[in-house]
Every structure is written in C-alpha cells, then in structure tokens.
Design a protein around this motif. Structure first.
Motif, mmCIF file in Angstrom:
data_model
loop_
_atom_site.group_PDB
_atom_site.id
_atom_site.type_symbol
_atom_site.label_atom_id
_atom_site.label_comp_id
_atom_site.label_asym_id
_atom_site.label_seq_id
_atom_site.Cartn_x
_atom_site.Cartn_y
_atom_site.Cartn_z
ATOM 1 N N GLN A 7 61.503 -53.358 -22.210
ATOM 2 C CA GLN A 7 61.122 -52.537 -23.351
ATOM 3 C C GLN A 7 60.011 -51.570 -22.967
ATOM 4 O OE1 GLN A 7 59.428 -54.898 -26.487
ATOM 5 N NE2 GLN A 7 59.249 -56.630 -25.134
ATOM 6 N N PRO A 8 59.859 -50.494 -23.783
ATOM 7 C CA PRO A 8 58.855 -49.497 -23.464
ATOM 8 C C PRO A 8 57.463 -50.115 -23.390
ATOM 9 C CG PRO A 8 60.266 -48.741 -25.244
ATOM 10 C CD PRO A 8 60.591 -50.177 -25.009
ATOM 11 N N LEU A 9 56.624 -49.564 -22.494
ATOM 12 C CA LEU A 9 55.273 -50.086 -22.313
ATOM 13 C C LEU A 9 54.272 -49.047 -22.809
ATOM 14 C CD1 LEU A 9 53.919 -52.557 -20.419
ATOM 15 C CD2 LEU A 9 53.157 -50.525 -19.232
ATOM 16 N N GLU A 10 53.252 -49.502 -23.490
ATOM 17 C CA GLU A 10 52.205 -48.600 -23.969
ATOM 18 C C GLU A 10 51.462 -48.009 -22.777
ATOM 19 O OE1 GLU A 10 51.773 -47.834 -27.055
ATOM 20 O OE2 GLU A 10 53.181 -49.288 -27.867
ATOM 21 N N LEU A 11 51.394 -46.671 -22.708
ATOM 22 C CA LEU A 11 50.620 -46.018 -21.654
ATOM 23 C C LEU A 11 49.428 -45.277 -22.254
ATOM 24 C CD1 LEU A 11 53.555 -44.651 -19.504
ATOM 25 C CD2 LEU A 11 52.079 -46.580 -18.973
ATOM 26 N N THR A 12 49.251 -45.457 -23.556
ATOM 27 C CA THR A 12 48.177 -44.807 -24.282
ATOM 28 C C THR A 12 47.372 -45.885 -24.983
ATOM 29 O OG1 THR A 12 49.479 -42.808 -24.666
ATOM 30 C CG2 THR A 12 47.706 -43.238 -26.210
ATOM 31 N N ALA A 13 46.049 -45.740 -24.940
ATOM 32 C CA ALA A 13 45.221 -46.714 -25.657
ATOM 33 C C ALA A 13 45.531 -46.653 -27.146
ATOM 34 C CB ALA A 13 43.745 -46.405 -25.418
ATOM 35 N N ILE A 14 45.681 -47.802 -27.761
ATOM 36 C CA ILE A 14 45.959 -47.870 -29.197
ATOM 37 C C ILE A 14 44.685 -47.503 -29.958
ATOM 38 C CG2 ILE A 14 46.675 -49.390 -31.090
ATOM 39 C CD1 ILE A 14 48.857 -49.042 -29.063
ATOM 40 N N SER A 15 44.838 -46.667 -30.973
ATOM 41 C CA SER A 15 43.700 -46.274 -31.786
ATOM 42 C C SER A 15 43.411 -47.346 -32.839
ATOM 43 C CB SER A 15 44.017 -44.939 -32.461
ATOM 44 O OG SER A 15 42.859 -44.397 -32.993
ATOM 45 N N ARG A 69 27.320 -43.854 -19.145
ATOM 46 C CA ARG A 69 28.545 -43.648 -19.946
ATOM 47 C C ARG A 69 29.740 -43.333 -19.031
ATOM 48 N NH1 ARG A 69 32.359 -44.705 -22.987
ATOM 49 N NH2 ARG A 69 33.214 -43.117 -24.359
ATOM 50 N N MET A 70 29.479 -42.539 -17.971
ATOM 51 C CA MET A 70 30.548 -42.220 -17.022
ATOM 52 C C MET A 70 31.063 -43.487 -16.330
ATOM 53 S SD MET A 70 31.407 -39.011 -16.959
ATOM 54 C CE MET A 70 32.021 -38.562 -15.349
ATOM 55 N N VAL A 71 30.150 -44.353 -15.944
ATOM 56 C CA VAL A 71 30.539 -45.625 -15.322
ATOM 57 C C VAL A 71 31.398 -46.417 -16.300
ATOM 58 C CG1 VAL A 71 29.676 -47.852 -14.471
ATOM 59 C CG2 VAL A 71 28.529 -45.727 -13.793
ATOM 60 N N ASP A 72 30.938 -46.483 -17.535
ATOM 61 C CA ASP A 72 31.624 -47.233 -18.588
ATOM 62 C C ASP A 72 33.042 -46.682 -18.808
ATOM 63 O OD1 ASP A 72 31.902 -48.878 -20.919
ATOM 64 O OD2 ASP A 72 31.529 -47.076 -22.110
ATOM 65 N N MET A 73 33.169 -45.338 -18.843
ATOM 66 C CA MET A 73 34.478 -44.717 -19.073
ATOM 67 C C MET A 73 35.507 -45.121 -18.029
ATOM 68 S SD MET A 73 33.789 -40.778 -19.991
ATOM 69 C CE MET A 73 33.198 -40.264 -21.597
ATOM 70 N N TRP A 74 35.025 -45.288 -16.801
ATOM 71 C CA TRP A 74 35.939 -45.536 -15.683
ATOM 72 C C TRP A 74 35.948 -46.979 -15.211
ATOM 73 C CZ3 TRP A 74 39.563 -42.167 -14.865
ATOM 74 C CH2 TRP A 74 39.344 -40.850 -15.261
ATOM 75 N N SER A 75 35.384 -47.881 -16.035
ATOM 76 C CA SER A 75 35.246 -49.270 -15.583
ATOM 77 C C SER A 75 36.531 -50.080 -15.730
ATOM 78 C CB SER A 75 34.109 -49.954 -16.339
ATOM 79 O OG SER A 75 34.409 -49.954 -17.718
ATOM 80 N N GLY A 76 37.396 -49.708 -16.677
ATOM 81 C CA GLY A 76 38.604 -50.504 -16.905
ATOM 82 C C GLY A 76 39.720 -50.135 -15.942
ATOM 83 N N GLU A 77 40.674 -51.027 -15.810
ATOM 84 C CA GLU A 77 41.889 -50.717 -15.047
ATOM 85 C C GLU A 77 42.944 -50.293 -16.048
ATOM 86 O OE1 GLU A 77 42.200 -50.563 -11.815
ATOM 87 O OE2 GLU A 77 40.119 -51.204 -11.613
ATOM 88 N N GLY A 78 43.734 -49.308 -15.708
ATOM 89 C CA GLY A 78 44.845 -48.957 -16.594
ATOM 90 C C GLY A 78 44.529 -47.808 -17.518
ATOM 91 N N ILE A 79 44.804 -48.001 -18.789
ATOM 92 C CA ILE A 79 44.840 -46.907 -19.766
ATOM 93 C C ILE A 79 43.438 -46.375 -20.101
ATOM 94 C CG2 ILE A 79 45.500 -46.393 -22.131
ATOM 95 C CD1 ILE A 79 47.669 -48.600 -21.776
#
Ligand SMILES: CCCCCCCC/C=C\CCCCCCCC(=O)SCCNC(=O)CCNC(=O)[C@H](O)C(C)(C)COP(=O)(O)OP(=O)(O)OC[C@H]1O[C@@H](n2cnc3c(N)ncnc32)[C@H](O)[C@@H]1OP(=O)(O)O
Length: 209
Positions: A7-15, A69-79
């Motif tokens: 099934q389709p996979l979410e590639l966008t963060a859910i709002s 904030r820049m570190v925080d923005m890029w800290s996650g893996e994925g979306i």
C-alpha cells in the motif's frame, strides 16, 4: 526499479491540529486572507499589522538559537517537517501531501489559492517548478537513490488552474553512476499542465550538528 509494495507509504509529515502545525495553518490562512482583502479592504490594516507583529515578537522571544534550530530540523531520519512544499511547519508550503505508490512512483494532490497565482486565475510557473523539483527529489528518495538537482527541464503545456485539485507525480527513470534521471507532471482534470525532466547528481550536503 522498486519492489511492489502492498500500500502507499506516507512521504509527507502528517499535519497535526495542535502545536506549531495548527499555528502554521492559521498563518497560511492569514496570507491568503491578506491577499484576498487587498488594498481596498475596509479592515483596519494598521491594527492588523500591529497584531501580526506582536505575534512575531512573541515567537521570536521564545525561539531557540538559529544553529540549534537547524540541528533540530535535520535530526530525524526520513520525512522532513520544514520544507517549502510539503512541510507542516512551513507557512509557504501549500502543503502538498505525497505518498509512495506500488509502482515506485510518488503522487500527491493539492489545490493552490491566490498566493500562488501567476497569470489570471492560474498557477505561477515558478511555483509549478518548485512543486515538481521537490516531488522529483522525493521520488528519488522513494526509489532509494537521491541527489541534488543539476538540471530541471519544464514544459508548460497548458495553464495550471488555481482552486482546483491538482495531481503532482514523480518517478525515477534511470540511475547511471551518480546521474539520476527523474520525470514528473502536474495534471488537472486528467490533462497534463506541466511536465518535468530532471537530472539529479548523487550528492548530499552535511546535516547541521
Ligand atoms: C535529506 C534528509 C531528509 C530526508 C527526507 C526524506 C523524505 C523526503 C526526501 C527527499 C526530499 C528532498 C527533496 C528535495 C528536492 C529539492 C532538491 C534541490 O532543490 S537541490 C538544490 C538545488 N541544486 C543545487 O543547489 C545543486 C548545485 N550544484 C551542485 O552542487 C553541483 O554542481 C552538482 C552536485 C550538481 C554536481 O557537482 P559535483 O561536483 O558533485 O559533480 P560533478 O563532478 O560536477 O558532476 C558529476 C557528473 O554529473 C555531470 N553533471 C553535473 N552537473 C550537470 C549538469 N548541470 N548537466 C549535465 N551534467 C551534469 C558531470 O558532467 C559529471 O558527469 P561525468 O561523471 O563526468 O560523466
């Protein structure tokens, strides 16, 4: 290219309907409302400006340092949550909601309002380019080999309507060493309005740490 998925996979963060996402939705509404109101509006614009500046002052007072904030923005893996096309934290994102499909392509739907207008009643060509550049980039990520845009060739077949559901698609076509070829389109009512051919080069800038 990509193995069949169920099934389709979410590639966008859910709002979310809370926190910064809710505030960003409200800010998007303000942007559209200001443009709708225009110079001839009976609203007291000096008061509106004062109130909006007070909101910005409040946010700035409580914001982290920019490098943090820049570190925080890029800290996650994925979306990502901050990008200007799909990001629920980014007021200038329409937002477009992308999902990955079984056939290896990605697809999303969006309706664009007044802030994205170019020719009368239609989408600005640069906005279409933004949506397609990002969607092709996400298609590469979905296919497993991503990179930076080296060339983006657009063909504007017919005007892209505002206020109507648009379908934005992207699909990786080929990978040759570091060169990645990707294709996509924006369609309205089943007709192609804009098509894109992209050359991406496998290169990734370091994440802020
Ligand atoms: C990520 C973490 C979060 C994950 C999120 C997951 C979900 C979402 C997933 C993903 C979302 C992301 C979606 C983003 C989408 C937006 C993408 C952008 O907007 S990218 C910004 C705009 N692009 C630039 O700023 C590039 C600026 N240019 C450069 O940095 C360089 O010029 C670059 C990288 C394009 C090439 O530089 P070199 O030094 O690395 O490579 P050289 O050696 O020059 O070229 C390699 C080969 O490519 C050819 N080449 C390079 N540029 C070319 C060109 N313009 N046309 C034709 N060929 C070119 C060369 O001739 C060479 O070919 P030969 O190996 O010799 O055969």
């Amino acid at each position: 290219m990509t193995a069949a998925r169920e099934q389709p996979l979410e590639l966008t963060a859910i709002s979310h309907n809370e926190g910064v996402d809710a505030a960003v939705s409200a800010a998007r509404r303000v942007i559209a409302s200001l443009l709708h109101a225009g110079d001839g509006s009976a609203a007291e614009m000096k008061e509106v400006a004062d109130r909006l500046n007070a909101v910005a002052d409040h946010l700035d007072e409580h914001a982290p340092a920019m490098d943090q904030r820049m570190v925080d923005m890029w800290s996650g893996e994925g979306i990502t949550r901050h990008d200007p096309v799909t990001g629920p934290e980014n007021t200038i994102a329409p937002p477009l909601h992308l999902t990955g499909k079984d056939d290896g392509s990605v697809e999303g739907v969006v309706a664009l309002g007044l802030p994205y207008q170019g020719p009368p009643g239609h989408v600005h060509g640069g906005i279409s380019a933004l949506l397609l550049d990002h969607t092709l980039g996400v298609a590469n990520h979905w296919a497993g080999q991503s990179g930076m845009t080296a060339e983006l060739t657009l063909r504007y077949h017919r005007p892209t309507p505002l206020f109507e559901q648009l379908t934005v698609t992207g699909e990786q076509i080929a990978v040759d060493g570091r060169k990645i070829r990707t294709r996509g389109a924006i369609t309205a009512r089943g007709e192609v309005c804009v098509s894109a051919d992209g050359l991406f080069i496998a290169k990734h800038l370091p994440r802020p740490r």
